[in-house]
Scaffold this motif. Structure first.
Motif, short mmCIF file in Angstrom:
data_model
loop_
_atom_site.label_atom_id
_atom_site.label_comp_id
_atom_site.label_asym_id
_atom_site.label_seq_id
_atom_site.Cartn_x
_atom_site.Cartn_y
_atom_site.Cartn_z
N ARG A 1 29.25 -18.42 125.47
CA ARG A 1 30.33 -17.56 125.92
C ARG A 1 31.65 -18.26 125.63
N LEU A 2 32.53 -17.59 124.91
CA LEU A 2 33.79 -18.19 124.51
C LEU A 2 34.91 -17.78 125.45
N GLY A 3 35.86 -18.68 125.61
CA GLY A 3 37.11 -18.39 126.29
C GLY A 3 38.25 -18.64 125.32
N VAL A 4 39.33 -17.90 125.45
CA VAL A 4 40.46 -18.04 124.52
C VAL A 4 41.76 -18.07 125.32
N THR A 5 42.60 -19.06 125.03
CA THR A 5 43.91 -19.19 125.67
C THR A 5 44.95 -19.51 124.60
N GLY A 6 45.96 -18.69 124.47
CA GLY A 6 47.01 -18.96 123.50
C GLY A 6 46.68 -18.53 122.09
N CYS A 7 45.89 -17.47 121.94
CA CYS A 7 45.52 -16.97 120.61
C CYS A 7 46.76 -16.45 119.88
N THR A 8 46.80 -16.70 118.56
CA THR A 8 47.90 -16.20 117.72
C THR A 8 47.44 -15.13 116.74
N ALA A 9 46.18 -14.72 116.85
CA ALA A 9 45.62 -13.67 115.98
C ALA A 9 45.69 -14.04 114.51
N CYS A 10 45.52 -15.34 114.21
CA CYS A 10 45.59 -15.77 112.81
C CYS A 10 44.32 -15.44 112.04
N GLY A 11 43.19 -15.28 112.75
CA GLY A 11 41.95 -14.90 112.10
C GLY A 11 41.13 -16.04 111.54
N VAL A 12 41.54 -17.29 111.75
CA VAL A 12 40.78 -18.43 111.24
C VAL A 12 39.39 -18.47 111.86
N CYS A 13 39.30 -18.23 113.15
CA CYS A 13 38.00 -18.28 113.82
C CYS A 13 37.06 -17.20 113.30
N VAL A 14 37.61 -16.04 112.98
CA VAL A 14 36.80 -14.95 112.44
C VAL A 14 36.20 -15.35 111.10
N GLN A 15 37.03 -15.95 110.25
CA GLN A 15 36.56 -16.38 108.94
C GLN A 15 35.60 -17.56 109.05
N ALA A 16 35.78 -18.39 110.07
CA ALA A 16 34.95 -19.59 110.21
C ALA A 16 33.56 -19.29 110.74
N CYS A 17 33.39 -18.21 111.50
CA CYS A 17 32.10 -17.92 112.12
C CYS A 17 31.08 -17.54 111.05
N PRO A 18 29.98 -18.27 110.91
CA PRO A 18 29.01 -17.99 109.84
C PRO A 18 28.12 -16.79 110.14
N THR A 19 28.12 -16.29 111.38
CA THR A 19 27.24 -15.17 111.72
C THR A 19 28.00 -13.88 112.00
N GLY A 20 29.32 -13.89 111.82
CA GLY A 20 30.10 -12.68 112.03
C GLY A 20 30.19 -12.25 113.48
N ALA A 21 30.17 -13.22 114.41
CA ALA A 21 30.18 -12.90 115.83
C ALA A 21 31.57 -12.61 116.37
N LEU A 22 32.62 -12.90 115.59
CA LEU A 22 33.99 -12.68 116.05
C LEU A 22 34.66 -11.61 115.17
N GLU A 23 35.52 -10.83 115.79
CA GLU A 23 36.19 -9.75 115.07
C GLU A 23 37.60 -9.58 115.61
N LEU A 24 38.56 -9.43 114.70
CA LEU A 24 39.94 -9.10 115.07
C LEU A 24 40.15 -7.61 114.87
N ARG A 25 40.59 -6.94 115.92
CA ARG A 25 40.88 -5.52 115.83
C ARG A 25 42.38 -5.32 115.99
N HIS A 26 42.98 -4.74 114.97
CA HIS A 26 44.43 -4.54 114.98
C HIS A 26 44.75 -3.11 115.37
N ARG A 27 45.71 -2.96 116.20
CA ARG A 27 46.19 -1.64 116.62
C ARG A 27 47.71 -1.69 116.65
N ALA A 28 48.33 -0.55 116.90
CA ALA A 28 49.79 -0.51 116.92
C ALA A 28 50.34 -1.43 117.99
N GLY A 29 51.11 -2.40 117.57
CA GLY A 29 51.78 -3.29 118.52
C GLY A 29 50.94 -4.44 119.03
N GLY A 30 49.72 -4.60 118.54
CA GLY A 30 48.91 -5.70 119.07
C GLY A 30 47.63 -5.93 118.30
#
Length: 302
Positions: free
Chosen positions: A170-199
């Motif tokens: 179980r992951l916790g996140v504090t101070g995320c900048t939405a850079c997407g490095v963690c998404v690219q680094a995960c070898p199993t595709g367990a992380l996803e960035l979802r972009h919406r208007a304003g966030g």
């Protein structure tokens, strides 16, 4: 579980035919033996170590008495660990298959990912009996329904196996900048960035996490940390977890999402705009042929 939900196709095929007493599941690396009558061999699409923890429960919910596994010749430890998770959820109903010399070859093996649609469905007749669990639902919904049904039948105890560890975290996140490095680094595709208007929002797919923690080690701002092991109860409660929400904007130059507080440009484009030649001298060092900044005011006639 395979992305095409091959397990769902397997369940629908079994439900449309006479059920075997036992289903024997093997990796694609395993030489398929002859099992005889009353036993159905299922050849997995890949290695069983990557399968869902709910597969045996879903098979048992159909009315199959036992699910058995043959050892994997490529990764016996990985498959053994997965079988242990299965046993923790459905104790006494999953075990190692006994291979005996069979006079009759038994039914043809079913290869996951290559299972034909039942003939009744092709003819538009549908399945004969009421479905014990929703066979067209996603894996998590089927697993929940299977656990509830097996509990009602008395085949497993209430809350059985919910504390079983899945191997993920179980992951916790504090101070995320939405850079997407963690998404690219995960070898199993367990992380996803979802972009919406304003966030932007960072999500974790609980079932896909295998605990490699490359997202933790490679995060450039050290925003990702581990709360604890992923348990079956966590997966069933939150198959998808929102880890962070960031007020973001699209970079005016490259279009990448970045924290809105950085301005119109993301950090990379801002650096390139300030340093068009792609490099800069470290603070306190002079460009060859020029004085260092702190000496520039002292140059001139003595």
């Amino acid at each position: 579980m395979p992305m095409a939900d091959n397990v769902g196709a397997l369940l629908r095929w079994l439900h449309a035919h006479d059920l075997p007493k036992e289903v024997v599941v093997v990796c694609e690396h395993t030489v398929a033996p002859k099992l005889g009558r009353g036993r159905q061999l299922v050849v997995w699409d890949g290695c069983l170590k990557d399968s869902s923890i709910g597969v045996p429960a879903q098979l048992l919910a159909l009315g199959i008495a036992k699910v058995s596994v043959l050892p994997c010749p490529v990764d016996p430890a990985g498959v053994g660990a997965q079988v242990a998770r299965w046993q923790s959820l459905t104790p006494g109903l999953v075990g190692e298959a006994e291979v005996k010399r069979a006079i009759w070859p038994g039914p043809e093996p079913l290869h996951l990912g290559k299972i034909a649609m039942p003939r009744r469905v092709l003819l538009g007749l549908g399945l004969r009996d009421a479905q014990p669990i929703p066979l067209k639902a996603d894996d998590t919904t089927r697993t929940l329904a299977a656990i509830e049904l097996l509990t009602e039948r008395g085949q497993i105890g209430r809350g059985e196996g919910l504390q079983a560890q899945l191997g993920g975290v179980r992951l916790g996140v504090t101070g995320c900048t939405a850079c997407g490095v963690c998404v690219q680094a995960c070898p199993t595709g367990a992380l996803e960035l979802r972009h919406r208007a304003g966030g932007s929002e960072l999500w974790q797919h609980s079932e896909l996490c295998r605990g490699e923690q490359q997202c933790v080690s490679l995060c450039p701002v050290h925003a990702v940390w581990v709360q604890g092991p992923m348990r079956l109860g966590d997966l069933l409660d939150e198959p998808e977890r929102r880890l962070a929400a960031v007020a973001s904007a699209r970079c005016a130059r490259c279009g990448a999402a970045h924290p809105a507080e950085e301005g119109e440009l993301c950090q990379v484009c801002a650096y390139r705009a300030a340093n068009p030649f792609g490099s800069m001298m470290p603070p306190g060092h002079a460009v060859p042929g020029q004085a260092a900044p702190e000496q520039a005011g002292r140059l001139g006639p003595a």
